[in-house]
Design a protein around this motif. Structure first.
Motif, mmCIF file in Angstrom:
data_model
loop_
_atom_site.group_PDB
_atom_site.id
_atom_site.type_symbol
_atom_site.label_atom_id
_atom_site.label_comp_id
_atom_site.label_asym_id
_atom_site.label_seq_id
_atom_site.Cartn_x
_atom_site.Cartn_y
_atom_site.Cartn_z
ATOM 1 N N THR A 144 0.807 -1.119 -0.109
ATOM 2 C CA THR A 144 0.050 -0.015 0.025
ATOM 3 C C THR A 144 0.910 1.130 -0.024
ATOM 4 O O THR A 144 1.966 1.126 0.565
ATOM 5 N N ASP A 145 0.368 2.246 -0.525
ATOM 6 C CA ASP A 145 0.867 3.470 -0.651
ATOM 7 C C ASP A 145 2.445 3.290 -1.125
ATOM 8 O O ASP A 145 3.575 3.877 -0.667
ATOM 9 N N PHE A 146 2.433 2.628 -2.297
ATOM 10 C CA PHE A 146 3.975 2.426 -2.746
ATOM 11 C C PHE A 146 4.382 3.316 -3.547
ATOM 12 O O PHE A 146 3.861 3.674 -4.846
ATOM 13 N N THR A 147 5.451 4.061 -3.111
ATOM 14 C CA THR A 147 6.199 5.439 -3.746
ATOM 15 C C THR A 147 5.355 6.543 -3.230
ATOM 16 O O THR A 147 5.891 7.700 -3.389
ATOM 17 N N LYS A 148 3.755 6.458 -3.597
ATOM 18 C CA LYS A 148 3.076 7.500 -3.374
ATOM 19 C C LYS A 148 1.691 7.023 -2.864
ATOM 20 O O LYS A 148 1.414 5.950 -2.850
ATOM 21 N N PRO A 149 1.048 8.029 -1.907
ATOM 22 C CA PRO A 149 -0.278 7.680 -1.375
ATOM 23 C C PRO A 149 -1.278 7.116 -2.182
ATOM 24 O O PRO A 149 -1.387 7.779 -3.422
ATOM 25 N N GLY A 150 -1.987 6.074 -1.905
ATOM 26 C CA GLY A 150 -2.898 5.695 -2.853
ATOM 27 C C GLY A 150 -2.675 4.724 -3.832
ATOM 28 O O GLY A 150 -3.446 4.187 -4.372
ATOM 29 N N HIS A 151 -1.136 4.428 -3.974
ATOM 30 C CA HIS A 151 -0.772 3.510 -5.177
ATOM 31 C C HIS A 151 -0.786 2.130 -4.245
ATOM 32 O O HIS A 151 0.427 1.580 -3.925
ATOM 33 N N PRO A 198 -8.003 -3.032 -4.914
ATOM 34 C CA PRO A 198 -9.246 -2.302 -5.193
ATOM 35 C C PRO A 198 -9.112 -0.879 -4.656
ATOM 36 O O PRO A 198 -9.945 -0.055 -5.128
ATOM 37 N N THR A 199 -8.212 -0.576 -3.911
ATOM 38 C CA THR A 199 -8.193 0.749 -3.241
ATOM 39 C C THR A 199 -7.135 1.663 -3.964
ATOM 40 O O THR A 199 -6.967 2.684 -3.353
ATOM 41 N N HIS A 200 -6.616 1.284 -5.075
ATOM 42 C CA HIS A 200 -5.701 2.139 -5.681
ATOM 43 C C HIS A 200 -6.260 3.490 -6.218
ATOM 44 O O HIS A 200 -7.710 3.463 -6.414
ATOM 45 N N ILE A 201 -5.735 4.542 -5.872
ATOM 46 C CA ILE A 201 -6.252 5.783 -6.202
ATOM 47 C C ILE A 201 -6.894 5.890 -7.523
ATOM 48 O O ILE A 201 -7.843 6.837 -7.899
ATOM 49 N N ASN A 206 11.560 -9.591 -0.414
ATOM 50 C CA ASN A 206 10.318 -8.409 -0.869
ATOM 51 C C ASN A 206 9.146 -8.767 -0.016
ATOM 52 O O ASN A 206 8.431 -7.796 0.119
ATOM 53 N N LYS A 207 9.156 -10.027 0.412
ATOM 54 C CA LYS A 207 8.057 -10.284 1.300
ATOM 55 C C LYS A 207 7.986 -9.397 2.533
ATOM 56 O O LYS A 207 7.070 -9.235 3.048
ATOM 57 N N GLU A 208 8.857 -8.900 2.952
ATOM 58 C CA GLU A 208 9.168 -8.047 4.208
ATOM 59 C C GLU A 208 8.269 -6.746 4.224
ATOM 60 O O GLU A 208 7.655 -6.221 5.087
ATOM 61 N N SER A 209 8.158 -6.466 2.872
ATOM 62 C CA SER A 209 7.376 -4.920 2.738
ATOM 63 C C SER A 209 6.172 -5.215 2.477
ATOM 64 O O SER A 209 5.409 -4.151 2.030
ATOM 65 N N LEU A 210 5.659 -6.469 2.370
ATOM 66 C CA LEU A 210 4.214 -6.708 1.957
ATOM 67 C C LEU A 210 3.354 -7.022 3.036
ATOM 68 O O LEU A 210 3.834 -7.476 4.106
ATOM 69 N N ILE A 211 2.127 -7.043 2.977
ATOM 70 C CA ILE A 211 1.055 -7.428 4.093
ATOM 71 C C ILE A 211 0.152 -8.471 3.271
ATOM 72 O O ILE A 211 0.115 -8.586 2.188
ATOM 73 N N THR A 212 -0.499 -9.162 4.152
ATOM 74 C CA THR A 212 -1.281 -10.325 4.030
ATOM 75 C C THR A 212 -2.572 -9.572 3.597
ATOM 76 O O THR A 212 -3.080 -8.452 3.830
ATOM 77 N N LEU A 213 -3.421 -10.467 3.313
ATOM 78 C CA LEU A 213 -4.878 -10.043 2.784
ATOM 79 C C LEU A 213 -5.789 -9.559 3.873
ATOM 80 O O LEU A 213 -6.322 -8.532 3.957
ATOM 81 N N TYR A 236 -4.435 -6.244 4.995
ATOM 82 C CA TYR A 236 -4.763 -5.115 4.151
ATOM 83 C C TYR A 236 -6.308 -4.791 4.163
ATOM 84 O O TYR A 236 -6.708 -3.651 4.431
ATOM 85 N N LYS A 237 -7.267 -5.850 4.643
ATOM 86 C CA LYS A 237 -8.379 -5.496 4.612
ATOM 87 C C LYS A 237 -8.699 -4.612 6.174
ATOM 88 O O LYS A 237 -9.480 -3.799 6.109
ATOM 89 N N ALA A 238 -7.716 -4.946 7.069
ATOM 90 C CA ALA A 238 -7.687 -4.105 8.073
ATOM 91 C C ALA A 238 -7.422 -2.732 8.186
ATOM 92 O O ALA A 238 -7.913 -1.622 8.686
#
Length: 213
Positions: free
Chosen positions: A67-74, A92-95, A195-202, A205-207
């Motif tokens: 989430t918010d990858f390089t910029k908010p909402g990305h 689904p929440t992409h800007i 890579n996985k260290e910077s990711l979040i689970t489903l 993400y929903k929370a």
């Protein structure tokens, strides 16, 4: 006067028939019990079943998000298959989805090369483009603005979804299925682990985004 008891002669065939009948009944009872037990194991209680069956994505892939990858909402998703392949797309929440009319165009000609002319071949994935997590993958445009989509994963870019060039509306209607953007294979297990260290689970993400998928 002494009464003599008359003994009835036993018929071996009759005894065998009775014994066989009892044995068959016993076997049928055991078989019936086994069937009931097996049915209870295989068939879930209808109250425990989900309202809708899981999608092919939920069955065959593990869902990750950034989430918010390089910029908010990305916000983007990374669906990882058991064979290591990663499917990249817009969450689904992409800007871009918040702009009126949604996404109207996609351009793979970014970063001094056109990703859509990429032709990978052979077991060694000849001609695959090496990517870093922040490497530009494409640009999606709306009536209001344009947004750069990133690879999110370090590895080899194997293909992009060329169908989107003529049908960009797929991004609006089914971004997590027919509207996926690209497929990337992490170069080494260590690359994926990092890579996985910077990711979040489903669930995370929903929370975080307060959405239900």
């Amino acid at each position: 006067m002494e009464i003599q008891k008359t003994e009835v002669a036993k018929n071996p065939e009759t005894d065998d028939t009775i014994e066989t009948t009892k044995q068959n009944q016993s076997e049928e009872e055991v078989e019936h019990c086994d069937e009931d037990e097996l049915r209870s194991l295989l068939l879930s209680d209808i109250g425990d079943l989900p309202l809708s069956p899981p999608s092919a994505t939920q069955v065959n892939f593990v869902s990750y998000f950034i989430t918010d990858f390089t910029k908010p909402g990305h916000d983007q998703y990374i669906y990882r298959h058991a064979n290591g392949l990663c499917v990249i797309g817009l969450a689904p929440t992409h800007i871009a989805f918040k702009d009126e009319g949604g996404i109207t165009n996609i351009d793979f000609n970014v970063g001094n090369s056109d990703r859509s002319v990429l032709k990978v071949s052979g077991k060694r994935k000849k001609n695959a483009m090496r990517s870093e997590s922040n490497t530009a993958l494409c640009k999606v445009s709306t009536a209001k603005d344009s947004y750069i989509v990133r690879c999110c994963v370090k590895g080899s870019l194997l293909e992009v979804n060329e169908r989107l060039i003529k049908q960009p509306q797929l991004l609006n209607s089914s971004a997590d299925r027919e509207g996926y953007i690209a497929i990337i294979m992490p170069t080494r297990p260590a690359d994926w682990t990092k890579n996985k260290e910077s990711l979040i689970t489903l669930e995370e993400y929903k929370a975080k985004k307060e959405v239900s998928l």
